[in-house]
Design a protein around this motif. Structure first.
Motif: not given
Length: 202
Positions: A24-25, A27-32, A36
């Protein structure tokens, strides 16, 4: 299905992941577009590492050997919002089981089809370079959707690289190989030294 794990980054000098994070973390970094790293296969003995730096318009891939040494590196640059270009490939050979790089080959690709091949051996030191052309179509790769990195870690790309400076595959004619005396200082420039003896992308 390939097992994927995520962390802040892979610390090459220590051969270990720094700060394992959950999916989850990551994926959030990927989207923002925050950094990572993907560990392919294992958190401790990954077969490959994908360093995702979309905020800097690049993705780096390292393939590790059984001693966790970076034997093969891909560097992708983002050239469009949805497209990457493989701009550099570095292959390294090591001295025995040590981390000392014995020799390496660096391929620098341009979108216009120009290709520079640089070979460097360290003991004794020897450097040679040639320029040729390539078909850049195979260097493009879509910007990955989170969790889907198969195109980035396709080692078959390396198998298609020209294997000799004086006889590139595909019939392309290389320029004359430049002797070391004509390239004084080139091996000491940061981009090539870092490519062959890379410690950490941080």
């Amino acid at each position: 299905m390939t097992e994927l794990h995520y962390c802040d980054f892979w610390f090459s000098a220590k051969k270990s992941a720094r700060n394992i994070i959950n999916e989850s973390e990551a994926k959030s970094r990927h989207e923002n577009h925050a950094r990572y790293t993907v560990l392919v296969g294992s958190t401790t003995t990954p077969s490959a590492i994908v360093d995702v730096l979309l905020g800097k318009d690049m993705i780096g891939v390292d393939f590790l050997d059984e001693h966790l040494r970076e034997r093969l590196t891909y560097q992708f640059q983002r050239v469009a919002s949805d497209k990457l270009f493989l701009s550099m490939v570095v292959h390294r050979e090591f001295t025995g089981k040590s981390d000392n790089v014995a020799k390496g080959t660096c391929y620098i690709f341009n979108e216009d089809g120009r290709l520079t091949i640089i070979k460097e051996a360290f003991s004794p030191h020897h450097l040679e370079e040639c320029s040729t052309t390539h078909d850049p179509i195979g260097n493009y790769e879509p910007v990955p959707v989170f969790g889907h990195y198969s195109g980035l870690i396709a080692e078959e790309r390396w198998m298609l690289m020209p294997d000799r400076l004086d006889r590139p595959r595909g019939g392309a004619q290389a320029d004359a190989i430049a002797p070391l005396s004509a390239l004084v200082g080139l091996s000491l420039t940061p981009q090539f030294r870092a490519a062959f003896v890379k410690q950490q992308r941080a």
